[in-house]
Each structure stands twice: as structure tokens, then as C-alpha cells.
Design a protein around this motif. Structure first.
Motif, PDB file in Angstrom:
ATOM      1  N   SER A  55       0.849  -1.182   0.000  1.00  0.00           N
ATOM      2  CA  SER A  55       0.000   0.000   0.000  1.00  0.00           C
ATOM      3  C   SER A  55       0.887   1.234   0.000  1.00  0.00           C
ATOM      4  CB  SER A  55      -0.922   0.002   1.224  1.00  0.00           C
ATOM      5  OG  SER A  55      -1.742  -1.155   1.241  1.00  0.00           O
ATOM      6  N   VAL A  56       0.574   2.177  -0.887  1.00  0.00           N
ATOM      7  CA  VAL A  56       1.438   3.340  -1.077  1.00  0.00           C
ATOM      8  C   VAL A  56       0.594   4.609  -1.016  1.00  0.00           C
ATOM      9  CG1 VAL A  56       3.184   4.408  -2.536  1.00  0.00           C
ATOM     10  CG2 VAL A  56       2.865   1.930  -2.616  1.00  0.00           C
ATOM     11  N   LEU A  57       1.070   5.578  -0.226  1.00  0.00           N
ATOM     12  CA  LEU A  57       0.390   6.863  -0.085  1.00  0.00           C
ATOM     13  C   LEU A  57       1.215   7.946  -0.772  1.00  0.00           C
ATOM     14  CD1 LEU A  57      -2.010   8.398   1.295  1.00  0.00           C
ATOM     15  CD2 LEU A  57      -0.422   8.862   3.190  1.00  0.00           C
ATOM     16  N   TYR A  58       0.549   8.689  -1.659  1.00  0.00           N
ATOM     17  CA  TYR A  58       1.199   9.780  -2.386  1.00  0.00           C
ATOM     18  C   TYR A  58       0.552  11.106  -1.992  1.00  0.00           C
ATOM     19  CZ  TYR A  58       2.943   6.131  -5.559  1.00  0.00           C
ATOM     20  OH  TYR A  58       3.545   5.016  -6.092  1.00  0.00           O
ATOM     21  N   ALA A  59       1.358  12.162  -1.969  1.00  0.00           N
ATOM     22  CA  ALA A  59       0.856  13.533  -1.889  1.00  0.00           C
ATOM     23  C   ALA A  59       1.284  14.200  -3.185  1.00  0.00           C
ATOM     24  CB  ALA A  59       1.441  14.264  -0.687  1.00  0.00           C
ATOM     25  N   GLY A  60       0.314  14.529  -4.026  1.00  0.00           N
ATOM     26  CA  GLY A  60       0.666  14.949  -5.374  1.00  0.00           C
ATOM     27  C   GLY A  60       1.339  13.790  -6.078  1.00  0.00           C
ATOM     28  N   ASP A  61       2.546  13.999  -6.591  1.00  0.00           N
ATOM     29  CA  ASP A  61       3.268  12.901  -7.242  1.00  0.00           C
ATOM     30  C   ASP A  61       4.412  12.373  -6.384  1.00  0.00           C
ATOM     31  OD1 ASP A  61       4.917  15.068  -7.354  1.00  0.00           O
ATOM     32  OD2 ASP A  61       5.318  14.964  -9.512  1.00  0.00           O
ATOM     33  N   GLN A  62       4.427  12.729  -5.099  1.00  0.00           N
ATOM     34  CA  GLN A  62       5.510  12.324  -4.207  1.00  0.00           C
ATOM     35  C   GLN A  62       5.062  11.198  -3.270  1.00  0.00           C
ATOM     36  OE1 GLN A  62       8.162  15.485  -2.682  1.00  0.00           O
ATOM     37  NE2 GLN A  62       6.602  16.940  -3.361  1.00  0.00           N
ATOM     38  N   LEU A  63       5.877  10.148  -3.204  1.00  0.00           N
ATOM     39  CA  LEU A  63       5.594   9.039  -2.292  1.00  0.00           C
ATOM     40  C   LEU A  63       5.864   9.500  -0.859  1.00  0.00           C
ATOM     41  CD1 LEU A  63       6.543   5.318  -2.746  1.00  0.00           C
ATOM     42  CD2 LEU A  63       6.977   6.471  -0.573  1.00  0.00           C
ATOM     43  N   VAL A  64       4.859   9.388  -0.021  1.00  0.00           N
ATOM     44  CA  VAL A  64       4.933   9.858   1.361  1.00  0.00           C
ATOM     45  C   VAL A  64       5.190   8.704   2.330  1.00  0.00           C
ATOM     46  CG1 VAL A  64       3.620  10.930   3.235  1.00  0.00           C
ATOM     47  CG2 VAL A  64       3.460  11.847   0.908  1.00  0.00           C
ATOM     48  N   ALA A  65       4.465   7.612   2.164  1.00  0.00           N
ATOM     49  CA  ALA A  65       4.582   6.468   3.072  1.00  0.00           C
ATOM     50  C   ALA A  65       4.179   5.209   2.331  1.00  0.00           C
ATOM     51  CB  ALA A  65       3.705   6.667   4.311  1.00  0.00           C
ATOM     52  N   CYS A  66       4.652   4.067   2.812  1.00  0.00           N
ATOM     53  CA  CYS A  66       4.311   2.797   2.162  1.00  0.00           C
ATOM     54  C   CYS A  66       4.351   1.663   3.180  1.00  0.00           C
ATOM     55  CB  CYS A  66       5.228   2.510   0.976  1.00  0.00           C
ATOM     56  SG  CYS A  66       6.974   2.835   1.282  1.00  0.00           S
ATOM     57  N   HIS A  67       3.685   0.585   2.829  1.00  0.00           N
ATOM     58  CA  HIS A  67       3.564  -0.555   3.735  1.00  0.00           C
ATOM     59  C   HIS A  67       3.505  -1.848   2.935  1.00  0.00           C
ATOM     60  CE1 HIS A  67       0.809  -3.612   5.560  1.00  0.00           C
ATOM     61  NE2 HIS A  67       1.702  -3.513   6.511  1.00  0.00           N
ATOM     62  N   LEU A  68       4.291  -2.828   3.356  1.00  0.00           N
ATOM     63  CA  LEU A  68       4.202  -4.175   2.801  1.00  0.00           C
ATOM     64  C   LEU A  68       3.680  -5.082   3.892  1.00  0.00           C
ATOM     65  CD1 LEU A  68       4.733  -6.167   0.458  1.00  0.00           C
ATOM     66  CD2 LEU A  68       6.990  -6.571   1.477  1.00  0.00           C
ATOM     67  N   GLY A  69       2.492  -5.656   3.660  1.00  0.00           N
ATOM     68  CA  GLY A  69       1.865  -6.518   4.646  1.00  0.00           C
ATOM     69  C   GLY A  69       1.626  -7.911   4.122  1.00  0.00           C
TER      70      GLY A  69
END
Length: 241
Positions: free
Chosen positions: A118-132
Motif C-alpha cells: 500500500s502506497v500513499l502519495y501527496a501529489g506525485d511524491q511518495l509519502v509512506a508505504c507498507h508491505l503486509g
């Protein structure tokens, strides 16, 4: 084989905080509010404020709940490696077998078990991510990390709440946050799964050594005398440096 086979090897009983998400995000909010001493408005308000600030400063938020982007996966590995180096002084992900395991989890999509990036973007910038680790309608929250450049916006909380909001659409009803008492787990949890900890080995003395080390760490972390000893040791180290 049933896990009860190992019951007589259990030496410590702990629990794993969970987020019960069946019924959607509003049902989760009600469960959180129903817990004694919990104020669900607090965490929802904190996340809402962080969302408004990051969207004002950086750009609109976008969550990819089940990303298959190899570049996003590599970014997660890089960020987690940096975190390990800064906190542990070493990087476990540099070991080929550990990195290989993560690669395999990310690549696995068939059957009831799969990796969930799961990947969270703000605009086109990767902010946070998670591998579960996903099993049927449950997800074990495993490797969650964020870009330190966005630390002022509580990126980990933004990602976890975004995943909770998207869970119903993905057929997920439960997030297992994993053993531990980190503040964010206590704020998000609506229940807990009991865990048993122990060790099995041949020869048996290896298991006993592991359990003795675990007991020592537990004593240092959870008892007043342990915390005093740790603080005193740190003071001596600082004086001698």
C-alpha cells in the motif's frame, strides 16, 4: 498440524493489537468509541488535521491500496533500510535471504495468501508505504515506513487510516498490528489476539538460552528496576565517552 501442538513450549503470554474493520470505517469508529477511556474523535481529528496540512503544502493525497509498482517496492526497501541503519546501526535487509523473502512476498498474489503493498502519495511524491501479509480477509501490518521529509505530517498515521478506510473495498475485515505497545497501536486498536511465545530446538539447551535472553529483555523493558538499570548504564556510557 494444530498450533496446540506447541502449547507446552509456551513460556510467555502476550497479545497482538488488532483493528476490527468489518462493516467499514464508521463501524470501526463506533467500536473505538465504545472502548472504555478511548476517544475516537482524537485520532480521527489528528489524522484529519494532518491530511489538510499535507494537501495544502504538498498536494492531494492518493492511496494505492494494492500497488504492483516495482519502483514503489524498491522505495519501501530503501526507506526501511535507512530506518534500520539510523535506529539499529545495521541493515537486516542487506541479508540476501531476508531481501529474498520480501521479494517473494511482494510477488505473491495467487491463492488466499498474498503480499499487500500500500502506497500513499501527496501529489506525485511518495509519502509512506507498507508491505503486509494478507490471509483471506485479514492483513498483518508488517513493514510500514515513510519518507522522513514528510515526518511533520504524521505520514504513518495517514497511511494506516487511509488503509482502514479502503479495507472494506478490498474485502479486508481485520488488521493485525503485531505484538508491541507502541503509542499508535494503542490508539488504533479495538481488540487483541492472545499470543504465546516460546522456543523449540534440538538440542534443548539452545531453546533455553533463547528464552533466558527473552526474559532478560522483557525484565529490562517492563520492570522499574530494569528501567533504572538501563538508565544508569546509559549514564555511565555517556560519562565514559
Amino acid at each position: 498440524m494444530s498450533q496446540s501442538t506447541f502449547a507446552h513450549h509456551v513460556r510467555f503470554e502476550t497479545s497482538s493489537p488488532i483493528m476490527q474493520l468489518d462493516g467499514g470505517i464508521e463501524a470501526y469508529r463506533k467500536r473505538l468509541s465504545a472502548l472504555a477511556g478511548k476517544n475516537s474523535a482524537g485520532i480521527f481529528q489528528s489524522v484529519g488535521n494532518a491530511r489538510r496540512r499535507i494537501e495544502r503544502d504538498i498536494g492531494p493525497l492518493r492511496l494505492e491500496m494494492n500497488s504492483r509498482d516495482p519502483a514503489a517496492f524498491e522505495r519501501l526497501i530503501a526507506l526501511k533500510s535507512q530506518q534500520f541503519l539510523s535506529t539499529l546501526g545495521s541493515n537486516p535487509l542487506a541479508f540476501p535471504w531476508i531481501r529474498g523473502t520480501l521479494d517473494q512476498v511482494f510477488a505473491t498474489q495467487a491463492g488466499p495468501f498474498s503480499g499487500l503493498l500500500s502506497v500513499l502519495y501527496a501529489g506525485d511524491q511518495l509519502v509512506a508505504c507498507h508491505l503486509g501479509l494478507r490471509q483471506a480477509d485479514q492483513c498483518h501490518i508488517w513493514f510500514i515506513t515513510y519518507d522522513p521529509a514528510f515526518s511533520a505530517y504524521s505520514p504513518g498515521l495517514l497511511l494506516l487510516m487511509g488503509m482502514a478506510e479502503a479495507a472494506q473495498g478490498e474485502g479486508l475485515n481485520l488488521f493485525d498490528l503485531g505484538r508491541g505497545t507502541q503509542p499508535y497501536k494503542l490508539r488504533f486498536q479495538t481488540g487483541a489476539i492472545p499470543l504465546g511465545e516460546g522456543a523449540v530446538s534440538s538440542p534443548a539447551w539452545l531453546a533455553q538460552a533463547v528464552l533466558a535472553k527473552t526474559a532478560q529483555k522483557r525484565w529490562l523493558k517492563t520492570t522499574i528496576l530494569g528501567r533504572v538499570w538501563r538508565s544508569g548504564k546509559g549514564l555511565v556510557s555517556r560519562r565514559s565517552s
